[in-house]
Each structure stands twice: as structure tokens, then as C-alpha cells.
Scaffold this motif. Structure first.
Motif, short mmCIF file in Angstrom:
data_model
loop_
_atom_site.label_atom_id
_atom_site.label_comp_id
_atom_site.label_asym_id
_atom_site.label_seq_id
_atom_site.Cartn_x
_atom_site.Cartn_y
_atom_site.Cartn_z
N ALA A 37 1.37 -14.41 -5.08
CA ALA A 37 1.92 -13.71 -3.89
C ALA A 37 3.08 -12.65 -4.33
CB ALA A 37 2.36 -14.59 -2.93
N ARG A 38 3.72 -13.06 -5.32
CA ARG A 38 4.83 -12.23 -5.86
C ARG A 38 4.13 -11.09 -6.56
NH1 ARG A 38 8.33 -15.13 -9.56
NH2 ARG A 38 9.40 -13.36 -9.70
N ALA A 39 3.27 -11.17 -7.18
CA ALA A 39 2.30 -10.32 -8.08
C ALA A 39 1.82 -9.15 -7.40
CB ALA A 39 1.46 -10.76 -9.15
N VAL A 40 1.10 -9.73 -6.22
CA VAL A 40 0.53 -8.56 -5.17
C VAL A 40 1.62 -7.79 -4.91
CG1 VAL A 40 -0.31 -8.38 -3.01
CG2 VAL A 40 -1.59 -9.97 -4.65
N VAL A 41 2.70 -8.32 -4.32
CA VAL A 41 3.83 -7.48 -3.70
C VAL A 41 4.54 -6.61 -5.01
CG1 VAL A 41 6.01 -7.37 -2.52
CG2 VAL A 41 4.21 -9.29 -1.86
N ALA A 42 4.48 -7.08 -5.79
CA ALA A 42 5.03 -6.34 -6.96
C ALA A 42 4.26 -5.12 -7.38
CB ALA A 42 5.47 -7.31 -8.19
N LEU A 43 2.97 -5.43 -7.19
CA LEU A 43 2.05 -4.42 -7.58
C LEU A 43 2.00 -3.06 -6.51
CD1 LEU A 43 -1.29 -4.33 -9.06
CD2 LEU A 43 -0.96 -2.89 -6.89
N LEU A 44 2.13 -3.69 -5.30
CA LEU A 44 2.17 -2.76 -3.99
C LEU A 44 3.47 -1.93 -3.95
CD1 LEU A 44 0.49 -5.05 -1.53
CD2 LEU A 44 -0.40 -3.17 -2.77
N ALA A 45 4.70 -2.41 -4.60
CA ALA A 45 5.91 -1.95 -4.42
C ALA A 45 6.23 -1.14 -5.89
CB ALA A 45 7.00 -2.88 -4.44
N ASP A 46 5.17 -0.93 -6.60
CA ASP A 46 5.39 -0.29 -7.79
C ASP A 46 5.41 1.21 -7.52
OD1 ASP A 46 4.36 1.12 -10.38
OD2 ASP A 46 4.85 -0.87 -11.06
N ARG A 48 4.13 3.57 -9.14
CA ARG A 48 2.62 4.11 -9.24
C ARG A 48 1.97 4.09 -8.00
NH1 ARG A 48 2.14 1.21 -14.95
NH2 ARG A 48 3.41 -0.29 -13.53
N CYS A 49 2.12 3.22 -7.03
CA CYS A 49 1.44 2.84 -5.82
C CYS A 49 2.01 3.97 -4.72
CB CYS A 49 1.49 1.49 -5.29
SG CYS A 49 0.44 0.51 -6.40
N ALA A 50 3.23 4.51 -4.71
CA ALA A 50 3.54 5.45 -3.80
C ALA A 50 2.67 6.52 -3.58
CB ALA A 50 5.02 5.94 -4.46
N PRO A 51 2.74 7.40 -2.51
CA PRO A 51 1.94 8.33 -2.16
C PRO A 51 1.63 9.43 -3.38
CG PRO A 51 3.11 7.97 -0.21
CD PRO A 51 3.57 7.13 -1.35
N ASP A 52 2.61 9.75 -4.11
CA ASP A 52 2.47 10.59 -5.32
C ASP A 52 2.35 9.83 -6.73
OD1 ASP A 52 5.11 9.37 -5.66
OD2 ASP A 52 5.97 10.96 -5.97
N GLY A 53 1.84 8.56 -6.68
CA GLY A 53 1.56 7.78 -7.84
C GLY A 53 0.24 7.70 -8.16
N PRO A 54 -0.32 7.48 -9.34
CA PRO A 54 -1.73 7.54 -9.91
C PRO A 54 -2.27 6.43 -9.18
CG PRO A 54 -0.11 6.77 -11.53
CD PRO A 54 0.84 7.30 -10.57
N TRP A 55 -1.72 5.19 -8.98
CA TRP A 55 -2.74 4.39 -8.31
C TRP A 55 -2.80 4.14 -6.61
CZ3 TRP A 55 0.37 -0.26 -11.11
CH2 TRP A 55 -0.01 -0.44 -12.41
N TYR A 56 -2.05 5.40 -6.06
CA TYR A 56 -2.23 5.40 -4.65
C TYR A 56 -3.51 5.42 -4.07
CZ TYR A 56 -1.28 7.18 0.21
OH TYR A 56 -1.45 7.16 1.39
N PRO A 57 -4.43 6.55 -4.68
CA PRO A 57 -5.83 6.73 -4.04
C PRO A 57 -6.42 5.16 -3.94
CG PRO A 57 -5.30 8.56 -5.43
CD PRO A 57 -4.04 7.27 -5.68
N ALA A 58 -6.61 4.67 -5.15
CA ALA A 58 -7.27 3.20 -5.32
C ALA A 58 -6.91 2.33 -4.27
CB ALA A 58 -7.29 2.74 -6.52
N VAL A 59 -5.42 2.12 -3.90
CA VAL A 59 -4.64 1.16 -2.95
C VAL A 59 -5.11 1.71 -1.77
CG1 VAL A 59 -2.60 0.20 -2.31
CG2 VAL A 59 -2.97 0.38 -4.73
#
Length: 224
Positions: A37-46, A48-59
């Protein structure tokens, strides 16, 4: 709020989670669930998942349909190999006679084809020792597991991760920063049937019943 079950993509997407398994000193099931559970939130809070981050489109693409998560297990070189794939690893200390837990959450993608490092890892039968209650205290977030459900450790980890994700998404900005400052620690609890029926929590997870459960089933809740 309850997690709805929206339409799925033509090719389903999932967030893959890999749990480290030490054959000699395995982690407890509850510690694996908390760490996942912590790992999932840590990824979403990274960032790189922000709207201007490289992971955002995939998320975003993944989040627009079912929030499917698949839990796999790895040890030795296979655990080392998956660290090269985009994601976030979280660890939790050992618990007495049991080993510490480690889980890596990966940027979501289609369930097939998978990177070879993930494709070779087992999904079914992921089971860890179910021995004792959580040792986490003072955590901001509590995830409750519905009494009476029979789930493998992998399924439990995915359901707790769903609840943690929904909690993160429902929080205010201030609450998110408070949780981040505590490394997204959370406690997984097992209420009695009476406690479960009587309680009302801010978020609840309804599993679609596609794998281990028979039809849509409320599995976990979260509060903070």
C-alpha cells in the motif's frame, strides 16, 4: 466514497507490484500488505506522476478505467532485475522472527506484452505467513480488511493498496503533505464483524470479483 467499477480498456492496464520473497526469512502477510500500500502511494505521489511528469500519461490512462493491480513475487536476481524498470521500492523493517517486507510498484501499463523481467514472475499462489497483528503504531492512515474474506497474500496486498490509493486521492493537499512527511506509513487492521458493520469510513474498495472473489465484494476501507 466507494471505488466504482468503470469500463475497462480494450487491452486492460494494470499497476504491477512485485513483492520480495526471502525463502529463509519471509515477511509476514500484514507487513507485505502495508508495504504494498505504501509503495503504491509513494509512486502516485512521486513528482514524475505529476501532470508535467514523464509518468503522468501512463498513470492517467490506467486511472481512467479499472484500478487493476497485479501482485507478483521475486527473489534473488529476479528481484534485482526488476529494479531497473520504472517504479518505486518501499521497505518495512523485520518483525521479530520474520523478515522485513519490500515491494516495488511499477508505472502502470498494458497487461500484455510485459517487460521480460516482469513476465517471468509468478502471480498466483503468492502467500506469506499470516502471523500476528500489525506492529505499526501512530500511523496517519488505517486500512481495514473486511472480516470473513479468504484471500491470498497477493490479493490482500492489492486490496490494501487500492484503499490506500483512494485515501490519497480523497485527501486535502495539507493531509497529503502530512502523510508524505511520515513516509506514507499506514496500519492494516482486522475489525470484528460487528465493528465492520457499525463503522462508516471515508473510502471503501469494491473488488470486481474477477479473480479470487465471487462477484463484486467490498474488501477494504480506509480512514484517517
Amino acid at each position: 466514497m466507494s471505488e466504482q467499477i468503470p469500463d475497462d480498456h480494450d487491452i486492460p492496464w494494470a499497476m504491477q507490484l512485485v513483492v520480495y520473497r526471502d525463502r529463509q526469512s519471509p515477511a509476514r502477510q500484514v507487513d507485505v500488505a502495508e508495504t504494498a500500500a505504501r509503495a503504491v502511494v509513494a509512486l502516485l505521489a512521486d513528482p514524475r506522476c505529476a501532470p508535467d511528469g514523464p509518468w503522468y500519461p501512463a498513470v492517467k490512462h490506467w486511472r481512467d478505467a479499472r484500478i487493476r493491480k497485479l501482485v507478483r513475487r521475486a527473489d534473488g536476481k529476479r528481484w534485482t532485475d526488476v529494479q531497473a524498470l520504472d517504479g518505486v521500492t518501499v521497505t518495512q523493517p523485520d518483525a521479530g522472527d520474520y523478515g522485513g517486507a519490500a515491494v516495488r510498484a511499477f508505472v502502470p501499463g498494458p497487461v500484455k506484452p510485459l517487460p521480460k523481467e516482469l513476465n517471468k514472475l509468478q502471480v498466483s499462489g503468492t502467500t506469506f505467513p499470516d502471523d500476528g497483528a500489525s506492529r505499526t503504531s501512530g500511523a496517519m492512515v488505517t486500512v481495514e480488511v473486511r472480516p470473513g474474506l479468504e484471500m491470498t497474500s497477493g490479493k490482500l496486498a492489492a486490496q490494501c493498496a487500492h484503499a490506500a490509493q483512494l485515501a490519497w486521492e480523497a485527501m486535502s493537499g495539507v493531509e497529503r503533505e502530512q502523510w508524505r512527511a511520515d513516509d506514507f506509513r499506514l496500519r492494516v487492521d482486522y475489525p470484528s464483524r460487528a465493528e465492520w458493520v457499525a463503522a462508516t469510513r471515508p473510502v471503501a474498495v469494491v473488488d470486481a470479483g474477477l479473480t479470487e472473489l465471487d462477484g463484486p465484494t467490498e474488501t477494504t476501507r480506509a480512514w484517517w
